[in-house]
Write an enzyme that holds these catalytic residues in place. Structure first.
Site, PDB file in Angstrom:
ATOM      1  N   ASP A   1      -2.585   4.770  -2.526  1.00  0.00           N
ATOM      2  CA  ASP A   1      -3.320   5.790  -1.750  1.00  0.00           C
ATOM      3  C   ASP A   1      -2.294   6.838  -1.288  1.00  0.00           C
ATOM      4  O   ASP A   1      -2.281   7.250  -0.145  1.00  0.00           O
ATOM      5  CB  ASP A   1      -4.023   5.133  -0.540  1.00  0.00           C
ATOM      6  CG  ASP A   1      -4.952   6.107   0.186  1.00  0.00           C
ATOM      7  OD1 ASP A   1      -5.373   7.107  -0.426  1.00  0.00           O
ATOM      8  OD2 ASP A   1      -5.253   5.873   1.381  1.00  0.00           O
TER       9      ASP A   1
ATOM     10  N   HIS B   1      -1.857  11.213  -4.736  1.00  0.00           N
ATOM     11  CA  HIS B   1      -2.981  11.439  -5.651  1.00  0.00           C
ATOM     12  C   HIS B   1      -2.694  12.564  -6.634  1.00  0.00           C
ATOM     13  O   HIS B   1      -3.614  13.051  -7.295  1.00  0.00           O
ATOM     14  CB  HIS B   1      -4.295  11.670  -4.901  1.00  0.00           C
ATOM     15  CG  HIS B   1      -4.623  10.554  -3.965  1.00  0.00           C
ATOM     16  ND1 HIS B   1      -4.723   9.251  -4.379  1.00  0.00           N
ATOM     17  CD2 HIS B   1      -4.830  10.537  -2.624  1.00  0.00           C
ATOM     18  CE1 HIS B   1      -4.972   8.479  -3.345  1.00  0.00           C
ATOM     19  NE2 HIS B   1      -5.047   9.222  -2.264  1.00  0.00           N
TER      20      HIS B   1
ATOM     21  N   SER C   1      -4.728   1.691   8.000  1.00  0.00           N
ATOM     22  CA  SER C   1      -5.160   0.819   6.898  1.00  0.00           C
ATOM     23  C   SER C   1      -4.307  -0.450   6.851  1.00  0.00           C
ATOM     24  O   SER C   1      -4.822  -1.534   6.552  1.00  0.00           O
ATOM     25  CB  SER C   1      -5.136   1.553   5.562  1.00  0.00           C
ATOM     26  OG  SER C   1      -3.850   2.048   5.293  1.00  0.00           O
TER      27      SER C   1
ATOM     28  N   GLU D   1      -6.799   4.496  -5.428  1.00  0.00           N
ATOM     29  CA  GLU D   1      -7.855   5.161  -4.661  1.00  0.00           C
ATOM     30  C   GLU D   1      -7.893   6.654  -5.011  1.00  0.00           C
ATOM     31  O   GLU D   1      -6.910   7.222  -5.499  1.00  0.00           O
ATOM     32  CB  GLU D   1      -7.604   5.012  -3.154  1.00  0.00           C
ATOM     33  CG  GLU D   1      -7.861   3.612  -2.639  1.00  0.00           C
ATOM     34  CD  GLU D   1      -7.864   3.570  -1.099  1.00  0.00           C
ATOM     35  OE1 GLU D   1      -7.749   4.629  -0.456  1.00  0.00           O
ATOM     36  OE2 GLU D   1      -7.966   2.453  -0.569  1.00  0.00           O
ATOM     37  N   ASP D   2      -9.002   7.271  -4.679  1.00  0.00           N
ATOM     38  CA  ASP D   2      -9.167   8.735  -4.770  1.00  0.00           C
ATOM     39  C   ASP D   2      -8.855   9.285  -6.152  1.00  0.00           C
ATOM     40  O   ASP D   2      -8.217  10.326  -6.314  1.00  0.00           O
ATOM     41  CB  ASP D   2      -8.304   9.440  -3.710  1.00  0.00           C
ATOM     42  CG  ASP D   2      -8.751   9.102  -2.290  1.00  0.00           C
ATOM     43  OD1 ASP D   2      -9.707   8.304  -2.142  1.00  0.00           O
ATOM     44  OD2 ASP D   2      -8.155   9.625  -1.338  1.00  0.00           O
TER      45      ASP D   2
ATOM     46  N   GLY E   1       1.200   4.965   0.640  1.00  0.00           N
ATOM     47  CA  GLY E   1       0.453   5.906   1.478  1.00  0.00           C
ATOM     48  C   GLY E   1       0.029   5.225   2.768  1.00  0.00           C
ATOM     49  O   GLY E   1      -0.903   4.426   2.785  1.00  0.00           O
ATOM     50  N   VAL E   2       0.776   5.503   3.835  1.00  0.00           N
ATOM     51  CA  VAL E   2       0.540   4.836   5.126  1.00  0.00           C
ATOM     52  C   VAL E   2      -0.121   5.800   6.108  1.00  0.00           C
ATOM     53  O   VAL E   2      -1.072   5.455   6.798  1.00  0.00           O
ATOM     54  CB  VAL E   2       1.882   4.341   5.719  1.00  0.00           C
ATOM     55  CG1 VAL E   2       1.702   3.789   7.131  1.00  0.00           C
ATOM     56  CG2 VAL E   2       2.501   3.280   4.812  1.00  0.00           C
TER      57      VAL E   2
ATOM     58  N   GLU F   1       0.855  -1.187   0.000  1.00  0.00           N
ATOM     59  CA  GLU F   1       0.000   0.000   0.000  1.00  0.00           C
ATOM     60  C   GLU F   1       0.892   1.238   0.000  1.00  0.00           C
ATOM     61  O   GLU F   1       1.710   1.438   0.906  1.00  0.00           O
ATOM     62  CB  GLU F   1      -0.944   0.046   1.209  1.00  0.00           C
ATOM     63  CG  GLU F   1      -1.867   1.266   1.112  1.00  0.00           C
ATOM     64  CD  GLU F   1      -3.000   1.300   2.124  1.00  0.00           C
ATOM     65  OE1 GLU F   1      -4.068   1.824   1.781  1.00  0.00           O
ATOM     66  OE2 GLU F   1      -2.811   0.809   3.261  1.00  0.00           O
TER      67      GLU F   1
END
Ligand SMILES: C[S@@+](CC[C@H](N)C(=O)[O-])C[C@H]1O[C@@H](n2cnc3c(N)ncnc32)[C@H](O)[C@@H]1O
Length: 255
Positions: free
Chosen positions: A116, A119, A54, A144-145, A48-49, A46
């Site tokens: 994530d 963006h 998450s 995402e986003d 973006g932590v 992932e």
């Protein structure tokens, strides 16, 4: 683990611990694409932590997964997890150092990558080309986003030449390029995103099986034997063709 606990329930029951935020509609989308993978030994990244919640929740959703979070904010190095199935890398996702560490941590490839991160359109495009090729066949790249892809302050916009929205729309052409009767090539589709002339390995024909666009979430599936990117041969069945006899088993037989 209770197999029936959905991602939405995991989130709603997560009253204490590290913070995470997701838009409500994402849970249905994730359930649709990920439910069948829950008990597999997945390798997941992932990008973006932030506060780290998450990663915690993904580790509960996927009880056998190895999960690596990446964040450019050095404060994520303070995050401590109870399970050694979660690791965190500090650095920009598309930096050479971070990509090399991900490759070293997951020599057999990745099953799922979620972007994530910032963006910003440029990061979104570069994260895709830098991580999609690390996926195993059938692996999923999830962005995402994507609404930020329509925002000028994020380098996006419907008519913005380098927006990630335009880039992902071009992937639809990449999937279907064999049918085009116009003269254009992959450079026409993607060259402007990579002015330094580097051609990302994932942007070649038959590398992508599918792209699914939801409101703010895009999911790109890597080609595999199960979902091959080829059209294949025509399958005609039945014996009566009273309207158009050109479509009959005498013309083309099913294999
Ligand atoms: C929306 S937050 C992540 C939230 C988290 N995934 C969650 O669901 O709780 C975005 C994070 O991406 C990080 N970020 C921004 N640009 C990045 C980059 N180029 N590489 C890695 N991380 C980045 C930011 O520092 C921030 O912590």
């Amino acid at each position: 683990m209770n197999k029936q606990t959905t991602l939405r329930d995991l989130y709603l029951e997560h009253k204490k611990g590290k913070v995470s935020s997701k838009w409500e509609s994402y849970f249905t989308i994730y359930e649709r694409h990920l439910e069948g993978l829950r008990l597999k030994r997945l390798n997941m990244v992932e990008i973006g932590v932030q506060n780290g919640g998450s990663l915690d929740l993904w580790s509960q959703y996927f009880p056998f997964a190895q999960i690596c979070g990446i964040d450019v904010d050095h404060r994520v190095s303070k995050l401590v997890y109870e399970t050694n199935r979660i690791s965190v890398l500090v650095g920009a996702a598309s930096s050479k150092e971070v990509i090399s560490k991900v490759q070293a941590n997951f020599p057999n490839g990745l099953d799922i990558v979620i972007d994530d991160g910032s963006h910003r359109s440029k990061d979104t495009v570069y994260n895709f080309v830098n991580y999609f090729h690390l996926l195993k066949p059938g692996g999923l790249f999830i962005v995402e986003d994507m609404h930020a892809g329509y925002w000028h302050e994020f380098g996006g916009g419907i008519n913005e030449p380098l927006s990630c929205i335009g880039f992902f729309k071009n992937l639809i052409d990449l999937i279907n390029i064999e049918h085009s009767r116009d003269t254009f090539n992959l450079d026409d589709l993607f060259g402007k995103y990579f002015p330094q002339g580097v051609k990302p390995v994932c942007l070649k024909t038959q590398s992508i099986a599918a792209i699914t666009a939801y409101n703010s979430v895009f999911i790109i599936e890597k080609a595999s034997d199960r979902l091959a990117p080829k059209l294949g041969s025509v399958v005609i069945v039945g014996s009566e063709a009273i309207v158009n006899d050109k479509v009959s088993p005498e013309v083309v037989r099913a294999p």
